[in-house]
Scaffold this motif. Structure first.
Motif, PDB file in Angstrom:
ATOM      1  N   HIS A   1      12.136   6.804  -7.397  1.00  0.00           N
ATOM      2  CA  HIS A   1      11.700   6.652  -6.006  1.00  0.00           C
ATOM      3  C   HIS A   1      12.761   7.199  -5.058  1.00  0.00           C
ATOM      4  O   HIS A   1      12.442   7.814  -4.044  1.00  0.00           O
ATOM      5  CB  HIS A   1      11.421   5.174  -5.688  1.00  0.00           C
TER       6      HIS A   1
ATOM      7  N   LYS B   1       0.830  -1.203   0.000  1.00  0.00           N
ATOM      8  CA  LYS B   1       0.000   0.000   0.000  1.00  0.00           C
ATOM      9  C   LYS B   1       0.870   1.262   0.000  1.00  0.00           C
ATOM     10  O   LYS B   1       0.644   2.201  -0.766  1.00  0.00           O
ATOM     11  CB  LYS B   1      -0.923  -0.006   1.219  1.00  0.00           C
ATOM     12  N   LYS B   2       1.891   1.292   0.856  1.00  0.00           N
ATOM     13  CA  LYS B   2       2.785   2.460   0.931  1.00  0.00           C
ATOM     14  C   LYS B   2       3.559   2.618  -0.380  1.00  0.00           C
ATOM     15  O   LYS B   2       3.761   3.732  -0.856  1.00  0.00           O
ATOM     16  CB  LYS B   2       3.752   2.311   2.114  1.00  0.00           C
ATOM     17  N   TYR B   3       3.957   1.491  -1.000  1.00  0.00           N
ATOM     18  CA  TYR B   3       4.666   1.551  -2.276  1.00  0.00           C
ATOM     19  C   TYR B   3       3.774   2.154  -3.362  1.00  0.00           C
ATOM     20  O   TYR B   3       4.223   2.978  -4.149  1.00  0.00           O
ATOM     21  CB  TYR B   3       5.141   0.152  -2.689  1.00  0.00           C
ATOM     22  N   ARG B   4       2.494   1.773  -3.376  1.00  0.00           N
ATOM     23  CA  ARG B   4       1.556   2.346  -4.350  1.00  0.00           C
ATOM     24  C   ARG B   4       1.387   3.845  -4.109  1.00  0.00           C
ATOM     25  O   ARG B   4       1.329   4.625  -5.053  1.00  0.00           O
ATOM     26  CB  ARG B   4       0.199   1.630  -4.285  1.00  0.00           C
ATOM     27  N   GLU B   5       1.306   4.254  -2.835  1.00  0.00           N
ATOM     28  CA  GLU B   5       1.193   5.680  -2.512  1.00  0.00           C
ATOM     29  C   GLU B   5       2.415   6.446  -3.025  1.00  0.00           C
ATOM     30  O   GLU B   5       2.280   7.515  -3.634  1.00  0.00           O
ATOM     31  CB  GLU B   5       1.077   5.878  -1.002  1.00  0.00           C
ATOM     32  N   LEU B   6       3.598   5.898  -2.774  1.00  0.00           N
ATOM     33  CA  LEU B   6       4.826   6.557  -3.230  1.00  0.00           C
ATOM     34  C   LEU B   6       4.887   6.591  -4.756  1.00  0.00           C
ATOM     35  O   LEU B   6       5.290   7.595  -5.347  1.00  0.00           O
ATOM     36  CB  LEU B   6       6.058   5.841  -2.663  1.00  0.00           C
ATOM     37  N   SER B   7       4.489   5.501  -5.397  1.00  0.00           N
ATOM     38  CA  SER B   7       4.503   5.447  -6.864  1.00  0.00           C
ATOM     39  C   SER B   7       3.529   6.454  -7.456  1.00  0.00           C
ATOM     40  O   SER B   7       3.830   7.117  -8.458  1.00  0.00           O
ATOM     41  CB  SER B   7       4.166   4.040  -7.349  1.00  0.00           C
ATOM     42  N   THR B   8       2.348   6.578  -6.848  1.00  0.00           N
ATOM     43  CA  THR B   8       1.365   7.554  -7.321  1.00  0.00           C
ATOM     44  C   THR B   8       1.912   8.973  -7.157  1.00  0.00           C
ATOM     45  O   THR B   8       1.805   9.791  -8.068  1.00  0.00           O
ATOM     46  CB  THR B   8       0.041   7.397  -6.545  1.00  0.00           C
ATOM     47  N   LEU B   9       2.513   9.248  -6.007  1.00  0.00           N
ATOM     48  CA  LEU B   9       3.107  10.566  -5.773  1.00  0.00           C
ATOM     49  C   LEU B   9       4.228  10.830  -6.773  1.00  0.00           C
ATOM     50  O   LEU B   9       4.344  11.935  -7.312  1.00  0.00           O
ATOM     51  CB  LEU B   9       3.631  10.665  -4.340  1.00  0.00           C
TER      52      LEU B   9
END
Length: 165
Positions: free
Chosen positions: A70, A52-60
């Motif tokens: 990243h 979930k955190k990886y998806r948030e960072l990828s979206t950002l």
């Protein structure tokens, strides 16, 4: 595993262990150290995050302007740097299209007024000049309607996007 060491400054983020390794040749872009020299990035950090955190960072990362990796995103976050995020509001697509149409229509009207004005000045007969003057008057009426439409659109946009004062 020579060259690898655990960080001495507590090195845990969100319950995951960090590993730091001295590295040479990697430069932190845009960060100036003593006497204006570019600061070298000498330690490497490896960590794991949830999906979930990886998806948030990828979206950002996808939405941020000027950040391409990243690693760069995380360095900006750690340094508390401003991250510019691009957003797109689909509701503005129709408005922007209409504004573009109005701009083209106003350009067309302006071109027509210029052409009629040239013909007006070339005419010698007062009746012909009157016809050209009436044409220009009609075009100015069209311009007034387009400007009124623009003011309505701008008013709606300002009500939606600008804070009430």
């Amino acid at each position: 595993m020579s060259g690898w060491r655990k960080p001495t400054s507590g090195g845990k983020i969100s319950g995951t262990g960090l590993i730091a390794r001295p590295d040479s040749g990697i430069t932190k872009q845009g960060k100036r150290g003593y006497m204006g020299k570019t600061e070298k990035l000498t330690c490497r950090i490896h960590t794991r995050v949830t999906a979930k955190k990886y998806r948030e960072l990828s979206t950002l990362l996808q939405r941020s302007r000027g950040i391409r990796s990243h690693s760069a995103l995380l360095r900006n976050l750690l340094d508390d740097r401003k991250i510019t995020v691009e957003t797109h509001d689909d509701s503005l697509d129709a408005v922007m299209e209409r504004l573009s149409e109005i701009r083209k229509e106003l350009q067309r009207i302006g071109t027509n007024i210029n052409q009629i004005t040239r013909r007006f000045h070339l005419e010698e007969l007062p009746e012909a000049r009157l016809v050209h003057a009436l044409e220009v008057q009609q075009l100015y009426g069209e311009t007034d309607r387009k400007v009124e439409e623009l003011l309505i659109i701008v008013d709606k946009l300002s009500r939606k996007w600008l804070p009430e004062s």
